[in-house]
Write an enzyme that holds these catalytic residues in place. Sequence first.
Site, PDB file in Angstrom:
ATOM      1  N   LYS A   7       0.862  -1.293   0.115  1.00 37.66           N
ATOM      2  CA  LYS A   7      -0.028   0.060  -0.136  1.00 37.66           C
ATOM      3  C   LYS A   7       0.809   1.205  -0.086  1.00 37.66           C
ATOM      4  O   LYS A   7       2.078   1.156   0.324  1.00 37.66           O
ATOM      5  CB  LYS A   7      -0.940  -0.077   1.188  1.00 37.66           C
ATOM      6  CG  LYS A   7      -1.896  -1.255   1.196  1.00 37.66           C
ATOM      7  CD  LYS A   7      -2.630  -1.385   2.379  1.00 37.66           C
ATOM      8  CE  LYS A   7      -4.050  -2.526   2.171  1.00 37.66           C
ATOM      9  NZ  LYS A   7      -4.729  -2.347   3.192  1.00 37.66           N
ATOM     10  N   TYR A  40     -11.969  -3.242  -3.913  1.00 34.43           N
ATOM     11  CA  TYR A  40     -12.802  -3.091  -2.393  1.00 34.43           C
ATOM     12  C   TYR A  40     -14.191  -3.404  -2.440  1.00 34.43           C
ATOM     13  O   TYR A  40     -14.789  -2.841  -1.748  1.00 34.43           O
ATOM     14  CB  TYR A  40     -12.236  -2.039  -1.691  1.00 34.43           C
ATOM     15  CG  TYR A  40     -10.923  -2.321  -0.939  1.00 34.43           C
ATOM     16  CD1 TYR A  40     -10.533  -3.691  -0.252  1.00 34.43           C
ATOM     17  CD2 TYR A  40      -9.858  -1.602  -1.138  1.00 34.43           C
ATOM     18  CE1 TYR A  40      -9.212  -3.614   0.421  1.00 34.43           C
ATOM     19  CE2 TYR A  40      -8.547  -1.755  -0.707  1.00 34.43           C
ATOM     20  CZ  TYR A  40      -8.190  -2.845   0.074  1.00 34.43           C
ATOM     21  OH  TYR A  40      -7.059  -2.925   0.686  1.00 34.43           O
ATOM     22  N   PHE A  48     -15.960   3.473   6.534  1.00 30.52           N
ATOM     23  CA  PHE A  48     -14.491   3.810   6.314  1.00 30.52           C
ATOM     24  C   PHE A  48     -14.061   3.956   4.764  1.00 30.52           C
ATOM     25  O   PHE A  48     -13.102   3.763   4.129  1.00 30.52           O
ATOM     26  CB  PHE A  48     -13.473   3.050   6.968  1.00 30.52           C
ATOM     27  CG  PHE A  48     -13.609   1.452   6.838  1.00 30.52           C
ATOM     28  CD1 PHE A  48     -13.116   0.948   5.625  1.00 30.52           C
ATOM     29  CD2 PHE A  48     -14.520   0.806   7.519  1.00 30.52           C
ATOM     30  CE1 PHE A  48     -13.355  -0.485   5.404  1.00 30.52           C
ATOM     31  CE2 PHE A  48     -14.618  -0.549   7.498  1.00 30.52           C
ATOM     32  CZ  PHE A  48     -13.993  -1.333   6.524  1.00 30.52           C
ATOM     33  N   ARG A  83      -1.898 -14.533   4.163  1.00 33.49           N
ATOM     34  CA  ARG A  83      -2.946 -14.003   5.079  1.00 33.49           C
ATOM     35  C   ARG A  83      -2.330 -13.891   6.740  1.00 33.49           C
ATOM     36  O   ARG A  83      -2.157 -12.962   7.608  1.00 33.49           O
ATOM     37  CB  ARG A  83      -4.064 -14.557   5.330  1.00 33.49           C
ATOM     38  CG  ARG A  83      -5.117 -14.278   3.978  1.00 33.49           C
ATOM     39  CD  ARG A  83      -5.365 -12.758   3.860  1.00 33.49           C
ATOM     40  NE  ARG A  83      -6.493 -12.605   4.878  1.00 33.49           N
ATOM     41  CZ  ARG A  83      -7.128 -11.385   4.800  1.00 33.49           C
ATOM     42  NH1 ARG A  83      -7.018 -10.324   4.177  1.00 33.49           N
ATOM     43  NH2 ARG A  83      -8.315 -11.331   5.648  1.00 33.49           N
ATOM     44  N   THR A 124      -5.954  -7.521  10.521  1.00 33.53           N
ATOM     45  CA  THR A 124      -6.290  -6.301   9.800  1.00 33.53           C
ATOM     46  C   THR A 124      -5.890  -5.199  10.606  1.00 33.53           C
ATOM     47  O   THR A 124      -5.476  -4.252  10.127  1.00 33.53           O
ATOM     48  CB  THR A 124      -7.862  -6.233   9.210  1.00 33.53           C
ATOM     49  OG1 THR A 124      -8.278  -7.373   8.749  1.00 33.53           O
ATOM     50  CG2 THR A 124      -8.147  -4.822   8.826  1.00 33.53           C
ATOM     51  N   ARG A 177       2.391  -6.899   9.233  1.00 36.37           N
ATOM     52  CA  ARG A 177       1.697  -5.479  10.019  1.00 36.37           C
ATOM     53  C   ARG A 177       2.074  -5.359  11.472  1.00 36.37           C
ATOM     54  O   ARG A 177       1.986  -4.422  11.689  1.00 36.37           O
ATOM     55  CB  ARG A 177       0.093  -5.859   9.858  1.00 36.37           C
ATOM     56  CG  ARG A 177      -0.504  -5.735   8.406  1.00 36.37           C
ATOM     57  CD  ARG A 177      -1.797  -6.124   8.222  1.00 36.37           C
ATOM     58  NE  ARG A 177      -2.547  -5.801   7.086  1.00 36.37           N
ATOM     59  CZ  ARG A 177      -3.559  -6.419   6.482  1.00 36.37           C
ATOM     60  NH1 ARG A 177      -4.316  -7.383   7.314  1.00 36.37           N
ATOM     61  NH2 ARG A 177      -4.068  -6.086   5.512  1.00 36.37           N
ATOM     62  N   ASN A 187      -2.299   0.098   7.243  1.00 39.19           N
ATOM     63  CA  ASN A 187      -1.879  -1.157   7.707  1.00 39.19           C
ATOM     64  C   ASN A 187      -0.794  -1.933   6.428  1.00 39.19           C
ATOM     65  O   ASN A 187      -0.505  -3.175   6.467  1.00 39.19           O
ATOM     66  CB  ASN A 187      -2.813  -2.038   7.927  1.00 39.19           C
ATOM     67  CG  ASN A 187      -3.830  -2.345   6.924  1.00 39.19           C
ATOM     68  OD1 ASN A 187      -3.757  -1.760   5.991  1.00 39.19           O
ATOM     69  ND2 ASN A 187      -4.842  -3.313   7.217  1.00 39.19           N
ATOM     70  N   HIS A 239      -1.863  -5.435   1.436  1.00 40.09           N
ATOM     71  CA  HIS A 239      -3.146  -6.207   1.212  1.00 40.09           C
ATOM     72  C   HIS A 239      -2.803  -7.521   0.785  1.00 40.09           C
ATOM     73  O   HIS A 239      -1.809  -7.705  -0.025  1.00 40.09           O
ATOM     74  CB  HIS A 239      -3.997  -5.577   0.044  1.00 40.09           C
ATOM     75  CG  HIS A 239      -5.122  -6.423  -0.677  1.00 40.09           C
ATOM     76  ND1 HIS A 239      -6.171  -6.698  -0.031  1.00 40.09           N
ATOM     77  CD2 HIS A 239      -4.988  -7.172  -1.917  1.00 40.09           C
ATOM     78  CE1 HIS A 239      -6.882  -7.501  -0.887  1.00 40.09           C
ATOM     79  NE2 HIS A 239      -5.896  -7.813  -1.679  1.00 40.09           N
ATOM     80  N   GLU A 275      -9.089 -10.944  -8.209  1.00 38.24           N
ATOM     81  CA  GLU A 275      -8.086  -9.693  -7.878  1.00 38.24           C
ATOM     82  C   GLU A 275      -6.869  -9.694  -8.798  1.00 38.24           C
ATOM     83  O   GLU A 275      -6.494  -8.930  -9.537  1.00 38.24           O
ATOM     84  CB  GLU A 275      -7.580  -9.552  -6.342  1.00 38.24           C
ATOM     85  CG  GLU A 275      -8.798  -9.309  -5.452  1.00 38.24           C
ATOM     86  CD  GLU A 275      -8.366  -9.516  -3.869  1.00 38.24           C
ATOM     87  OE1 GLU A 275      -7.385  -9.659  -3.599  1.00 38.24           O
ATOM     88  OE2 GLU A 275      -9.379  -9.322  -3.021  1.00 38.24           O
TER      89      GLU A 275
HETATM   90  P1  GTP Z   1      -6.905  -6.116   2.886  1.00 38.33           P
HETATM   91  O1  GTP Z   1      -5.856  -7.098   2.594  1.00 38.33           O
HETATM   92  O2  GTP Z   1      -6.593  -4.781   2.748  1.00 38.33           O
HETATM   93  O3  GTP Z   1      -8.360  -6.347   2.188  1.00 38.33           O
HETATM   94  O4  GTP Z   1      -7.238  -6.136   4.514  1.00 38.33           O
HETATM   95  P2  GTP Z   1      -8.161  -7.017   5.283  1.00 38.33           P
HETATM   96  O5  GTP Z   1      -8.715  -8.124   4.245  1.00 38.33           O
HETATM   97  O6  GTP Z   1      -7.319  -7.643   6.284  1.00 38.33           O
HETATM   98  O7  GTP Z   1      -9.392  -6.269   5.639  1.00 38.33           O
HETATM   99  P3  GTP Z   1     -10.617  -5.679   4.928  1.00 38.33           P
HETATM  100  O8  GTP Z   1     -10.737  -6.434   3.795  1.00 38.33           O
HETATM  101  O9  GTP Z   1     -12.034  -5.924   5.974  1.00 38.33           O
HETATM  102  O10 GTP Z   1     -10.351  -4.527   4.974  1.00 38.33           O
HETATM  103  C1  GTP Z   1      -9.740  -3.871   3.866  1.00 38.33           C
HETATM  104  C2  GTP Z   1      -8.848  -2.411   4.285  1.00 38.33           C
HETATM  105  O11 GTP Z   1      -9.805  -1.276   4.686  1.00 38.33           O
HETATM  106  C3  GTP Z   1      -8.058  -2.793   5.666  1.00 38.33           C
HETATM  107  O12 GTP Z   1      -6.726  -3.420   5.278  1.00 38.33           O
HETATM  108  C4  GTP Z   1      -7.960  -1.486   5.868  1.00 38.33           C
HETATM  109  O13 GTP Z   1      -6.949  -0.671   5.400  1.00 38.33           O
HETATM  110  C5  GTP Z   1      -9.035  -0.951   5.603  1.00 38.33           C
HETATM  111  N1  GTP Z   1     -10.010  -0.880   6.606  1.00 38.33           N
HETATM  112  C6  GTP Z   1     -10.897  -2.034   7.458  1.00 38.33           C
HETATM  113  N2  GTP Z   1     -11.414  -1.688   8.578  1.00 38.33           N
HETATM  114  C7  GTP Z   1     -11.313  -0.524   8.738  1.00 38.33           C
HETATM  115  C8  GTP Z   1     -11.573   0.415   9.698  1.00 38.33           C
HETATM  116  O14 GTP Z   1     -12.371   0.092  10.496  1.00 38.33           O
HETATM  117  N3  GTP Z   1     -11.274   1.749   9.748  1.00 38.33           N
HETATM  118  C9  GTP Z   1     -10.432   2.129   8.634  1.00 38.33           C
HETATM  119  N4  GTP Z   1      -9.828   3.432   8.676  1.00 38.33           N
HETATM  120  N5  GTP Z   1      -9.976   1.581   7.597  1.00 38.33           N
HETATM  121  C10 GTP Z   1     -10.393  -0.023   7.756  1.00 38.33           C
HETATM  122 MG    MG Z   2      -9.646  -7.971   2.618  1.00 37.27          MG
END
Ligand code: GTP
Ligand code: MG
Length: 149
Positions: free
Chosen positions: A9, A49, A57, A85, A91, A102, A112, A115, A126
């Site tokens: 990212k 996404y 968010f 993962r 996350t 992370r 974070n 992805h 993807e």
């Molecule tokens: P990715 O690998 O980026 O997809 O992350 P993830 O699979 O661990 O989490 P998810 O797909 O639920 O969310 C995607 C991304 O959205 C996260 O990695 C964060 O960068 C962002 N995100 C998720 N939840 C929150 C939140 O509560 N607040 C904020 N600011 N960002 C969030």
């Molecule tokens: Mg995700």
Amino acid sequence: KERTFICIKPDAVQRGLIGKVVERFEQRGYKLVAMKMLKAAKPHLEIHYEELQGKPFFKDLVNYMSSGPVVAMVWEGLDVVKQARQMLGATNPLNSMPGTIRGDFSIQTGRNIIHGSDSLSSAEREIAHWFKPEELCEWNSATTTWVYE
Ligand code: GTP
Ligand code: MG
């Protein structure tokens, strides 16, 4: 040959962490089959996404991901979707174990740094969303027989 989509990212690019992230996957024994740096457009990220559309968010997420260049990658190897993962960590980096990417390099969910696809079907979707088929490089790693029995 399982594949997953990994994206470094914009915060990680700005912080000079590209090499450290790539190193984690290389040293584990996974094989890099595609990599490119790009500034992702907002509509592209909104599709990436799409499952999160409607979350409070979502707009911040798309702004964050489009705030600078990212490094998009495809990694290949045994169980790589799930293993990646685990290597990423939770996350919310406050819940990520030390030793995870992370957990070692970030503090807040909205920064974070990386992805990773969350399932085989997400990975397929993807990879197709970010790469043309001809951008995936077929090659034999000389280390394969030393990584796999
Ligand atoms: P990715 O690998 O980026 O997809 O992350 P993830 O699979 O661990 O989490 P998810 O797909 O639920 O969310 C995607 C991304 O959205 C996260 O990695 C964060 O960068 C962002 N995100 C998720 N939840 C929150 C939140 O509560 N607040 C904020 N600011 N960002 C969030
Ligand atoms: Mg995700």
